[in-house]
Design an enzyme around this catalytic site. Structure first.
Site, PDB file in Angstrom:
ATOM      1  N   GLY A   1     -49.324  -8.556   8.183  1.00 24.86           N
ATOM      2  CA  GLY A   1     -49.490  -9.968   7.856  1.00 24.86           C
ATOM      3  C   GLY A   1     -49.703 -10.278   6.391  1.00 24.86           C
ATOM      4  O   GLY A   1     -49.472  -9.450   5.502  1.00 24.86           O
TER       5      GLY A   1
ATOM      6  N   ILE B   1     -39.398  -8.158  13.514  1.00 32.60           N
ATOM      7  CA  ILE B   1     -39.259  -9.493  12.907  1.00 32.60           C
ATOM      8  C   ILE B   1     -39.486  -9.337  11.404  1.00 32.60           C
ATOM      9  O   ILE B   1     -40.491  -8.751  10.986  1.00 32.60           O
ATOM     10  CB  ILE B   1     -40.281 -10.469  13.535  1.00 32.60           C
TER      11      ILE B   1
ATOM     12  N   PRO C   1     -39.231 -10.621   7.104  1.00 30.96           N
ATOM     13  CA  PRO C   1     -39.517 -11.805   6.279  1.00 30.96           C
ATOM     14  C   PRO C   1     -38.387 -12.168   5.315  1.00 30.96           C
ATOM     15  O   PRO C   1     -37.456 -11.389   5.098  1.00 30.96           O
ATOM     16  CB  PRO C   1     -40.738 -11.346   5.481  1.00 30.96           C
ATOM     17  N   THR C   2     -38.554 -13.310   4.698  1.00 35.66           N
ATOM     18  CA  THR C   2     -37.579 -13.780   3.723  1.00 35.66           C
ATOM     19  C   THR C   2     -37.845 -13.180   2.337  1.00 35.66           C
ATOM     20  O   THR C   2     -36.949 -13.107   1.502  1.00 35.66           O
ATOM     21  CB  THR C   2     -37.619 -15.331   3.691  1.00 35.66           C
ATOM     22  N   THR C   3     -39.074 -12.706   2.136  1.00 31.44           N
ATOM     23  CA  THR C   3     -39.475 -12.235   0.807  1.00 31.44           C
ATOM     24  C   THR C   3     -38.931 -10.847   0.471  1.00 31.44           C
ATOM     25  O   THR C   3     -38.682 -10.555  -0.698  1.00 31.44           O
ATOM     26  CB  THR C   3     -41.018 -12.232   0.717  1.00 31.44           C
ATOM     27  N   ASN C   4     -38.771  -9.980   1.457  1.00 36.67           N
ATOM     28  CA  ASN C   4     -38.175  -8.645   1.260  1.00 36.67           C
ATOM     29  C   ASN C   4     -37.132  -8.433   2.354  1.00 36.67           C
ATOM     30  O   ASN C   4     -37.285  -7.552   3.198  1.00 36.67           O
ATOM     31  CB  ASN C   4     -39.198  -7.508   1.427  1.00 36.67           C
TER      32      ASN C   4
ATOM     33  N   GLY D   1     -46.044 -13.818   7.869  1.00 39.02           N
ATOM     34  CA  GLY D   1     -47.307 -14.535   7.721  1.00 39.02           C
ATOM     35  C   GLY D   1     -48.141 -14.516   8.996  1.00 39.02           C
ATOM     36  O   GLY D   1     -47.783 -13.872   9.985  1.00 39.02           O
TER      37      GLY D   1
ATOM     38  N   GLU E   1     -52.305 -18.124  -0.837  1.00 36.93           N
ATOM     39  CA  GLU E   1     -51.329 -17.089  -1.209  1.00 36.93           C
ATOM     40  C   GLU E   1     -50.076 -17.815  -1.720  1.00 36.93           C
ATOM     41  O   GLU E   1     -49.222 -18.234  -0.943  1.00 36.93           O
ATOM     42  CB  GLU E   1     -50.989 -16.250   0.038  1.00 36.93           C
TER      43      GLU E   1
ATOM     44  N   CYS F   1     -46.217  -8.909  -0.872  1.00 32.13           N
ATOM     45  CA  CYS F   1     -47.520  -9.256  -0.294  1.00 32.13           C
ATOM     46  C   CYS F   1     -48.647  -8.516  -1.011  1.00 32.13           C
ATOM     47  O   CYS F   1     -49.794  -8.931  -0.960  1.00 32.13           O
ATOM     48  CB  CYS F   1     -47.524  -8.951   1.192  1.00 32.13           C
TER      49      CYS F   1
END
Ligand code: NAD
Length: 462
Positions: A235, A132, A134-137, A217, A357, A268
């Site tokens: 996380g 799963i 993330p949208t950030t990387n 997250g 955060e 992160c």
């Protein structure tokens, strides 16, 4: 690979970007239904393990080679689709993922020999891994997970973030195509055309998925850890940067601004708050401003900023995550130079910006009287995530004490946070940093099972 400096890698890869093949009609690894995506990955894994290790290594090289041609596309799509981050930093992040994620060389065996013979400890595949992302990387995580997981002999079903769907799917398609063109099986990497939480649920519960790896997250980490399957959870973090009175303050200011502003604070690992000893605080702030920080001093302006970007517990307003500093300031009526990298402000230790955060170039600074107060506060605001902390100091006792007390997976001394993932710091790269489950900076061996093979009698030549 280690010897190569980041600038050299960037130069080399940008030179290679000449033969970009933008789109393919074939749906490499992309299925409508999650059950089909898992089935296809399951069959592909049976094929993958029939190839020898050298060939598996060739598939990984093929993925790296093809991905290099598309770093600009990946960066452009990610910024456009997610509305977050900085193009040039995403180019660098993709290059680092391609070049510095370990491959099959990471799978080291152990051997015991003696009068009773030979026992081998080998690293074997789990089978199908549900990853799963993330949208950030988005593409960095797909690349990094794909290399490490395939190196360990697994196939991967990706469940990307819906807000980075097209970008993530594109990277899966490009990597799969590279494998097939190198003579490998189809569908070593699969996903679905419309990733949703429901599809992720199906993937997590599917009996043919042997392991789950969540990068995101707290919600998704909890979800995989409650699945009943072997799970790796990478996380959230809230990395504090502590600056004491022995630090090279000018360098500390520069490093903190570089780390905090990298991809607009999306990583992160990026500095999320600064804790500085009172005696050097003014000089640190002065130097941060020299390196592109805009300081907010007016309490009303600060209140307006807070109302805009976070709630009272420090949860960020998603509309401002990963946005440029000048854009954020413009929304509270402040015009500033577009080269502004970070918005800084002095706040109390319990301020929402310190506690939460934010993932945007907004950096709260807390002034403390001594190192005891600094370390205690840093440990508190890191929330036991065991993620990342940074310290600028030349005092070995302070460095050692902080590292011991904060217990983070990554502890960067006297550098920008990204040095901890191999950007301008020694060591390999990962975009899946597993603090909660303890694998740390994941690589191929994190995605492999330990198995023992015992040959009784003989084979020892000691
Ligand atoms: P997010 O938690 O919103 O989403 C991450 C992924 O989890 C997405 O694919 C999302 O669709 C999925 N997801 C969320 N809840 C789920 C659930 N209940 N069941 C199944 N899937 C679920 O995170 P984000 O905004 O994409 O990324 C930012 C967060 O990720 C930050 O907290 C950041 O610190 C963290 N992060 C950690 C690492 C690391 O290596 N530790 C790396 C990157 C990002």
């Amino acid at each position: 690979m280690e010897a190569l400096k980041i600038e050299e890698i960037v130069k080399k890869v940008l030179l290679e970007i000449s033969s970009k093949t933008e789109t393919a009609d074939e749906q490499y690894g992309i299925f409508q239904d999650m059950n089909d995506a898992v089935e296809a990955a399951w069959h592909a894994q049976k094929q993958l393990v029939k190839f020898n290790l050298e060939t598996r290594g060739k598939f990984i090289e093929a993925m790296r080679k093809e991905a290099r041609k598309h770093v600009e596309l990946f960066a452009k799509m990610a910024v456009e689709e997610s509305g977050m981050g900085r193009y040039e930093d995403k180019v660098l992040k993709n290059i680092v993922a391609i070049e510095k994620t370990p491959g099959i060389e990471d799978l080291r065996s152990e051997a015991y020999t003696g009068d009773d013979g030979l026992t081998l400890i080998e690293l074997s595949p789990y089978g199908v891994i549900g990853a799963i992302t993330p949208t950030t990387n988005p593409t960095e995580t797909v690349i990094c997970n794909a290399i490490g997981m395939i190196a360990a002999g697994n196939t991967v079903v990706f469940s990307p973030h819906p807000s980075a769907k097209n970008t993530s799917l594109k990277s899966v398609e490009i990597l799969n195509r590279a494998i097939v063109e190198a003579g490998g099986p189809s569908n070593l990497l699969t996903t679905v055309s419309d990733p949703t939480l429901e599809q992720a649920e199906i993937m997590m519960k599917h009996k043919k998925v042997n392991m789950l790896v969540a990068t995101g997250g707290p919600g998704v980490v909890k979800a995989v850890l409650s699945s009943g399957k072997k799970a790796i959870g990478a996380g959230a973090g809230n990395p504090p940067a502590v600056v004491d009175d022995t630090a090279d303050i000018e360098k500390a200011a520069k490093d903190i601004i570089s780390g905090c502003s990298f991809d607009n604070n999306l990583p992160c690992v990026a500095e999320k708050e600064v804790i500085v000893l009172d005696s050097v605080a003014d000089y640190l702030i002065f130097n941060m401003k020299k390196h592109g920080a805009y300081e907010i001093k007016d309490a009303d302006v600060l209140n307006r900023l807070q109302a805009l970007i976070s709630d009272e517990r420090g949860n960020p307003n998603r509309d401002f995550v990963g946005k440029n500093a000048d854009y954020i300031l413009s929304k509270i009526g402040i015009d500033c130079d577009p080269s502004t990298k970070v918005i800084i402000m002095e706040v109390e230790k319990s301020h929402p910006f310190v506690v939460g955060e934010l993932m945007m170039p907004v950096l709260p600074i807390v002034r403390v009287k001594d190192i005891d107060e600094a370390i205690a506060l840093a440990v508190k605001v890191e929330h036991g995530f065991r993620h990342t902390a940074i310290m600028h100091s030349k005092n070995i006792d302070h460095l050692t004490r902080f590292a011991k007390e904060i217990q983070t997976t990554i502890f960067v001394k006297n550098g920008p946070s990204y040095a901890g993932i191999g950007v301008g710091g020694e060591g390999y790269t990962t975009f899946t940093i597993a603090g909660p489950t303890g694998e740390g900076l994941t690589s191929a061996k994190s995605f492999a099972r330990t198995r023992r093979c015992t040959l009784v009698g003989g084979f020892s030549i000691k």
